[in-house]
Design a protein around this motif. Structure first.
Motif, short mmCIF file in Angstrom:
data_model
loop_
_atom_site.label_atom_id
_atom_site.label_comp_id
_atom_site.label_asym_id
_atom_site.label_seq_id
_atom_site.Cartn_x
_atom_site.Cartn_y
_atom_site.Cartn_z
N LEU A 77 0.83 -1.20 0.09
CA LEU A 77 -0.06 0.12 0.06
C LEU A 77 0.71 1.20 -0.06
N GLN A 78 2.03 1.25 0.81
CA GLN A 78 2.81 2.45 0.86
C GLN A 78 3.46 2.60 -0.44
N ALA A 79 3.91 1.55 -1.13
CA ALA A 79 4.55 1.58 -2.34
C ALA A 79 3.85 2.45 -3.51
N LYS A 80 2.34 2.09 -3.33
CA LYS A 80 1.72 2.65 -4.31
C LYS A 80 1.16 4.13 -4.24
N SER A 81 0.90 4.33 -2.82
CA SER A 81 0.59 5.68 -2.51
C SER A 81 0.82 6.02 -1.03
N PRO A 82 1.66 6.99 -0.71
CA PRO A 82 1.92 6.94 0.58
C PRO A 82 1.09 7.02 1.56
N VAL A 83 1.10 6.42 2.71
CA VAL A 83 0.12 6.63 3.90
C VAL A 83 0.24 7.92 4.53
N VAL A 84 -0.66 8.80 4.67
CA VAL A 84 -0.69 10.00 5.09
C VAL A 84 -1.21 10.40 6.74
N SER A 85 -1.98 9.17 7.25
CA SER A 85 -2.82 9.61 8.36
C SER A 85 -3.22 8.16 8.71
N TYR A 86 -3.83 8.23 9.93
CA TYR A 86 -4.23 6.97 10.54
C TYR A 86 -5.56 7.43 11.45
N SER A 87 -6.67 6.48 11.41
CA SER A 87 -7.78 6.84 12.14
C SER A 87 -7.89 5.57 13.18
N VAL A 88 -7.76 5.95 14.36
CA VAL A 88 -7.57 5.08 15.70
C VAL A 88 -9.09 4.93 16.17
N ARG A 89 -9.66 3.83 16.32
CA ARG A 89 -10.71 3.63 17.20
C ARG A 89 -10.69 2.95 18.21
N SER A 90 -10.73 3.31 19.51
CA SER A 90 -10.31 2.63 20.83
C SER A 90 -11.86 2.33 21.47
N GLY B 186 4.30 9.74 9.18
CA GLY B 186 5.77 10.61 8.65
C GLY B 186 5.70 10.22 7.26
N ALA B 187 6.94 10.61 6.79
CA ALA B 187 7.37 10.44 5.23
C ALA B 187 7.29 8.95 4.98
N ASP B 188 7.57 8.11 5.85
CA ASP B 188 7.68 6.76 5.73
C ASP B 188 6.54 5.95 5.80
N GLY B 189 5.38 6.75 6.21
CA GLY B 189 4.10 6.06 6.27
C GLY B 189 4.04 5.72 7.97
N ASN C 298 -9.60 -2.45 22.99
CA ASN C 298 -9.54 -3.03 21.69
C ASN C 298 -8.90 -1.53 20.78
N LEU C 299 -8.09 -1.76 19.97
CA LEU C 299 -7.70 -0.77 18.98
C LEU C 299 -8.02 -1.16 17.43
N GLN C 300 -8.62 -0.54 16.76
CA GLN C 300 -9.00 -0.71 15.39
C GLN C 300 -8.21 0.61 14.58
N VAL C 301 -7.39 0.43 13.78
CA VAL C 301 -6.71 1.42 13.16
C VAL C 301 -6.79 1.28 11.54
N THR C 302 -7.13 2.17 11.01
CA THR C 302 -7.24 2.24 9.42
C THR C 302 -6.33 3.45 9.06
N SER C 303 -5.58 2.85 7.75
CA SER C 303 -4.74 4.02 7.12
C SER C 303 -5.37 4.78 5.99
N LYS C 304 -5.04 6.08 5.65
CA LYS C 304 -5.42 6.70 4.50
C LYS C 304 -4.10 7.33 3.66
N SER C 305 -4.34 6.78 2.57
CA SER C 305 -3.16 7.21 1.77
C SER C 305 -3.52 8.41 0.97
N ALA C 306 -2.44 8.95 0.14
CA ALA C 306 -2.41 10.26 -0.48
C ALA C 306 -3.48 10.21 -1.40
N ASN C 307 -3.62 9.13 -1.82
CA ASN C 307 -4.62 9.02 -3.20
C ASN C 307 -6.11 8.75 -2.70
N GLY C 308 -6.26 8.86 -1.41
CA GLY C 308 -7.78 8.80 -0.86
C GLY C 308 -8.01 7.37 -0.59
#
Length: 462
Positions: A300-313, A327-330, A345-355
């Motif tokens: 995923l990081q190789a296709k479009s960098p991850v810019v943020s995470y949404s964390v649900r606790s 960060g720059a390395d995702g 419990n933690l549920q974490v999703t990432s969001k890439s630069a391409n949406g």
């Protein structure tokens, strides 16, 4: 409302439509109330077209609602009026159908319905309106032109994707490119699509004075896309609704009257793109601030960098959701003090630069907050002592910062709270009045006031 019936919905009640197939006279009003030509003309709750070469298109299986706002020169606006509508095929202006709306209020839309029996599928009609006050009439409005289209597109659309083959597991991380084609139907104006089979209804809201508020459905790019030409195709670039698993896009073609074709579908299979969640210590403790590292899926990081995470606790004192910048390395780090008495419990999703939004990565704590209970005289899940024989019960915490313990025997007795000692333990002496089975329930409370999980200690008195 199904496109198989009527492909649009009116979102408010318009009341009863007065309909007369001959020119019935409108009630007389104030003597000085001269009628003026109706304005705000609509057909089928869409704007009328005064261009004979560009008529509007409508389904009219139940007739066609035509409407306009009648006017008079009565400044008080209290005069009652009527509105007369005439319609005819543009190929034969002598075949006039007349309908009227009696007792209309000036300044408000006055709808009437042209009967379906007077409207042939595929035929273009002109219609006009005039205000009627007693025996006086206004001038006619400019003609509106409408083509009746009661036939939906003959074929379902076709769907292809160059980067997500149908029903083949594919690495996610980039939007799905779709090409939608009319499937040979030459009257397709555009397409409606959704990730769920039940699609939105094309409707028109009604504003002040009964004036319809039509909106071009193709302005809603979440669900609609206009074809590049009538009977042509359209391309879409869509981020799937979930980050992995099987997903289906449902599509139908729309003709200029918004009649919908049969629905077709395209299914994709997307591999997981979930991030990993790693605590700084193998087993975080209750209440202890712990650093977590969030890492993106490498592909995923190789296709479009991850810019943020949404964390649900979830499971803590307060469920919460928050965002963490990458960060720059995702990767990203965050610090949490876990306070769920049964774990967290933690549920974490990432969001890439391409949406692209990944599916969730999970992490669960495995600590316990129940106290340990011990007794030499009355062992857990065993028997001992006897009626009148005293026993000591010692409470020991599994977490830090315990201030007190609360206990009760057999759940029916009043609760008793005892303070914890300097070592955070406590002991009680208890003498049973009779033999039999007993349940000692104990929970600890922290100095910050969190009531921890209860523990049930079962034993039998000889």
């Amino acid at each position: 409302m199904s496109f198989g019936a009527r492909p649009r919905a009116v979102l408010v009640s318009l009341g009863t439509l007065g309909l007369v197939l001959t020119g019935a006279a409108s009630p007389a009003s104030a003597a000085d109330a001269a009628p003026t030509t109706p304005t705000q003309l609509f057909n089928g709750y869409r704007h009328c077209s005064t261009d004979a070469d560009r008529p509007s298109y409508h389904w009219a299986g139940d007739g066609l609602v035509v409407e306009g706002i009648p006017g008079t020169t009565d400044a008080t606006g209290n005069s009652l009026t009527g509105v007369r509508y005439q319609a005819w095929p543009v190929t034969d202006p002598t075949r006039i159908t007349t309908v009227t709306r009696d007792r209309a209020r000036p300044g408000f839309e006055a709808p009437a319905t042209l009967p379906a029996s007077a409207l042939a599928d595929g035929q273009t009609y002109a219609w006009r309106a005039q205000t009627v006050v007693g025996d006086a009439v206004s001038g006619w409005s400019a003609p509106c032109y409408v083509t009746i289209d009661n036939t939906r597109p003959a074929n379902a659309p076709t769907i292809t994707s160059p980067n997500y083959p149908s029903d083949v597991w594919t690495e996610g991380g980039e939007p799905v490119e779709f090409t939608l084609s009319a499937g040979g139907a030459d009257d397709v104006e555009g397409f409606e699509f959704a990730w769920q089979q039940v699609m939105p209804v094309i409707g028109t809201s009604i504003g002040e004075y009964g004036i319809p508020q039509p909106v071009d459905p193709y302005s809603n790019t979440k669900y609609f896309k206009r074809a590049d030409a009538l009977g042509g195709s359209a391309t879409l670039s869509l981020v799937p609704p979930t980050g992995s698993g099987p997903m289906t896009l449902w599509v139908r073609s729309l003709d200029p009257a918004y009649n919908g074709s049969a629905i077709t579908s395209y299914s994709i299979l997307v591999n997981s793109t979930a991030p990993t969640v790693t605590p700084a210590v193998p087993k975080p403790e209750f209440g202890e601030p712990t650093e977590f590292t969030l890492r993106p899926d490498p592909e995923l990081q190789a296709k479009s960098p991850v810019v943020s995470y949404s964390v649900r606790s979830t499971g803590g004192q307060n469920d919460r959701t928050f965002e963490v910048a990458a960060g720059a390395d995702g990767t990203a780090t965050m610090e949490l003090a876990l306070d769920g008495i049964y774990g967290e419990n933690l549920q974490v999703t990432s969001k890439s630069a391409n949406g692209w939004v990944s599916n969730a990565g999970w992490w669960s704590s495995d600590y316990e907050t129940t106290p340990t209970v011990a007794s030499d005289v009355y062992p857990e899940n065993g028997s001992g002592g006897g009626a009148g024989v005293p026993g000591t019960f010692t409470f020991t915490p599994k977490v830090k910062d315990v201030a007190s313990y609360t206990y009760t025997f057999n759940n029916g007795d009043p609760e008793v709270t005892v303070p914890a000692g300097a070592d955070h333990t406590a002991s009680i002496d208890w003498t049973p009045a009779s033999d039999g089975w007993y349940d000692l329930t104990v929970y600890a409370t922290t100095r910050s006031g969190i009531q921890l999980a209860p523990y049930d200690y079962f034993f039998t008195v000889n």
